[in-house]
Design an enzyme around this catalytic site. Sequence first.
Site, PDB file in Angstrom:
ATOM      1  N   TRP A  73       1.751  46.041 -20.422  1.00 49.72           N
ATOM      2  CA  TRP A  73       0.911  46.799 -19.474  1.00 49.72           C
ATOM      3  C   TRP A  73       0.635  46.011 -18.191  1.00 49.72           C
ATOM      4  O   TRP A  73      -0.041  46.513 -17.298  1.00 49.72           O
ATOM      5  CB  TRP A  73      -0.410  47.207 -20.149  1.00 49.72           C
ATOM      6  CG  TRP A  73      -0.235  48.162 -21.301  1.00 49.72           C
ATOM      7  CD1 TRP A  73       0.946  48.662 -21.802  1.00 49.72           C
ATOM      8  CD2 TRP A  73      -1.266  48.747 -22.109  1.00 49.72           C
ATOM      9  NE1 TRP A  73       0.707  49.500 -22.864  1.00 49.72           N
ATOM     10  CE2 TRP A  73      -0.646  49.575 -23.079  1.00 49.72           C
ATOM     11  CE3 TRP A  73      -2.663  48.649 -22.121  1.00 49.72           C
ATOM     12  CZ2 TRP A  73      -1.360  50.300 -24.033  1.00 49.72           C
ATOM     13  CZ3 TRP A  73      -3.384  49.368 -23.082  1.00 49.72           C
ATOM     14  CH2 TRP A  73      -2.734  50.183 -24.009  1.00 49.72           C
ATOM     15  N   LYS A  74       1.140  44.789 -18.146  1.00 45.97           N
ATOM     16  CA  LYS A  74       0.980  43.931 -16.949  1.00 45.97           C
ATOM     17  C   LYS A  74      -0.462  43.951 -16.454  1.00 45.97           C
ATOM     18  O   LYS A  74      -1.390  44.030 -17.254  1.00 45.97           O
ATOM     19  CB  LYS A  74       1.950  44.366 -15.843  1.00 45.97           C
ATOM     20  CG  LYS A  74       3.385  44.481 -16.315  1.00 45.97           C
ATOM     21  CD  LYS A  74       4.344  44.527 -15.160  1.00 45.97           C
ATOM     22  CE  LYS A  74       5.736  44.859 -15.668  1.00 45.97           C
ATOM     23  NZ  LYS A  74       6.783  44.517 -14.741  1.00 45.97           N
ATOM     24  N   GLU A  97       7.875  37.372 -14.287  1.00 50.14           N
ATOM     25  CA  GLU A  97       6.800  37.365 -13.280  1.00 50.14           C
ATOM     26  C   GLU A  97       5.989  36.076 -13.379  1.00 50.14           C
ATOM     27  O   GLU A  97       5.510  35.555 -12.372  1.00 50.14           O
ATOM     28  CB  GLU A  97       5.921  38.615 -13.446  1.00 50.14           C
ATOM     29  CG  GLU A  97       6.644  39.851 -12.924  1.00 50.14           C
ATOM     30  CD  GLU A  97       6.273  41.159 -13.596  1.00 50.14           C
ATOM     31  OE1 GLU A  97       5.229  41.220 -14.267  1.00 50.14           O
ATOM     32  OE2 GLU A  97       7.050  42.118 -13.459  1.00 50.14           O
ATOM     33  N   GLU A 140      15.717  40.146 -20.041  1.00 45.19           N
ATOM     34  CA  GLU A 140      15.211  40.955 -18.939  1.00 45.19           C
ATOM     35  C   GLU A 140      15.843  40.497 -17.622  1.00 45.19           C
ATOM     36  O   GLU A 140      15.367  39.534 -17.004  1.00 45.19           O
ATOM     37  CB  GLU A 140      13.694  40.811 -18.839  1.00 45.19           C
ATOM     38  CG  GLU A 140      12.966  41.274 -20.075  1.00 45.19           C
ATOM     39  CD  GLU A 140      11.567  41.763 -19.731  1.00 45.19           C
ATOM     40  OE1 GLU A 140      11.270  42.918 -20.038  1.00 45.19           O
ATOM     41  OE2 GLU A 140      10.788  41.000 -19.132  1.00 45.19           O
ATOM     42  N   GLY A 167      11.085  46.659 -12.914  1.00 44.63           N
ATOM     43  CA  GLY A 167      10.238  47.392 -11.978  1.00 44.63           C
ATOM     44  C   GLY A 167      10.988  47.920 -10.763  1.00 44.63           C
ATOM     45  O   GLY A 167      10.387  48.348  -9.781  1.00 44.63           O
ATOM     46  N   GLY A 205       7.919  47.964 -19.295  1.00 50.58           N
ATOM     47  CA  GLY A 205       6.814  47.762 -18.361  1.00 50.58           C
ATOM     48  C   GLY A 205       6.277  49.099 -17.873  1.00 50.58           C
ATOM     49  O   GLY A 205       5.466  49.751 -18.540  1.00 50.58           O
ATOM     50  N   GLY A 206       6.751  49.547 -16.730  1.00 43.50           N
ATOM     51  CA  GLY A 206       6.237  50.759 -16.075  1.00 43.50           C
ATOM     52  C   GLY A 206       6.100  51.962 -17.001  1.00 43.50           C
ATOM     53  O   GLY A 206       5.057  52.634 -17.010  1.00 43.50           O
TER      54      GLY A 206
HETATM   55  C1  PEP Z   1       8.612  44.235 -18.011  1.00 37.39           C
HETATM   56  O1  PEP Z   1       7.505  44.205 -17.503  1.00 37.39           O
HETATM   57  O2  PEP Z   1       8.911  43.389 -18.866  1.00 37.39           O
HETATM   58  C2  PEP Z   1       9.559  45.265 -17.566  1.00 37.39           C
HETATM   59  C3  PEP Z   1      10.738  45.294 -18.125  1.00 37.39           C
HETATM   60  O3  PEP Z   1       9.126  46.142 -16.611  1.00 37.39           O
HETATM   61  P1  PEP Z   1       9.815  47.553 -16.218  1.00 37.39           P
HETATM   62  O4  PEP Z   1      10.082  48.290 -17.489  1.00 37.39           O
HETATM   63  O5  PEP Z   1       8.811  48.233 -15.354  1.00 37.39           O
HETATM   64  O6  PEP Z   1      11.075  47.227 -15.488  1.00 37.39           O
END
Ligand code: PEP
Length: 255
Positions: free
Chosen positions: A10-11, A97, A167, A173, A234-235
């Site tokens: 959820w960042k 990040e 990733e 994102g 993430g999103g």
């Molecule tokens: C993440 O935050 O690990 C990620 C993969 O983000 P997103 O799915 O938004 O690209």
Amino acid sequence: MRKTIIAGNWKLFKTIPEAIDLANGIKRELLDCVNVDVVLCPVYTALSEVAEIIQDTDIKLGAQDLYWQDEGAFTGEVSGKMLLDAGCSYVIIGHSERRQFFAETNETVNKKIKAALKIGLTPIVCCGEMLAEREAGNTFKVLDDHIKNGLTGLSEEEALKIVIAYEPVWAIGTGKTASPIQAQEAHKYIRDQLAKLYNKDTADAIRLQYGGSVKPENITELMKQPDVDGALVGGASLQVASFSEIVKKASTVKK
Ligand code: PEP
């Protein structure tokens, strides 16, 4: 057989009431979904509330980082012991990040993995290349570096307890997803490196998640890849509908 694992990162989103709404919605949607390990990773301030909501379900709680000391004069940090206390069983470590904006290195990742394992938390260890590194043909070199140096000193028994998330930074994102073929190629490479570091059986038992703009529209093809065992989302984990659909679709893919 590696059990599918889908985690929602959820960042830095969701106040406590918003996190409660999201967790309640996900719980309602996923009550019957038992063949997937589902992990929710809210901000620290919402951990306890989310823990309470999911306590009577199979959904697990994760944090987005930890510090390697249990306690002490480390202003602003949160330890594994405290995450456990808040109800966590997982913790994301080495997210890109954190590597980009908070000076995370393989060395700190390694200390954090060891601290998490020592206290009984399952680390979700992130690795992956930046766009420039991919374009320069250095993807595997970066993965080698993240895996070998991040996992330094871990025994086979410890390695079996971790989850690795591939990733590609250029896909996080951005709406750009690695193609299923690109994801499989990277996952296969990671598994081969794990086999070299440990052995084939250990490598075959470690779960590898893909992360980078995972959505309900692309999860099925990604999950069909033999070395993709789940996703770090993430999103799309910030909405009940999209996250639940990702989990449900992932649960139907037969390997
Ligand atoms: C993440 O935050 O690990 C990620 C993969 O983000 P997103 O799915 O938004 O690209």
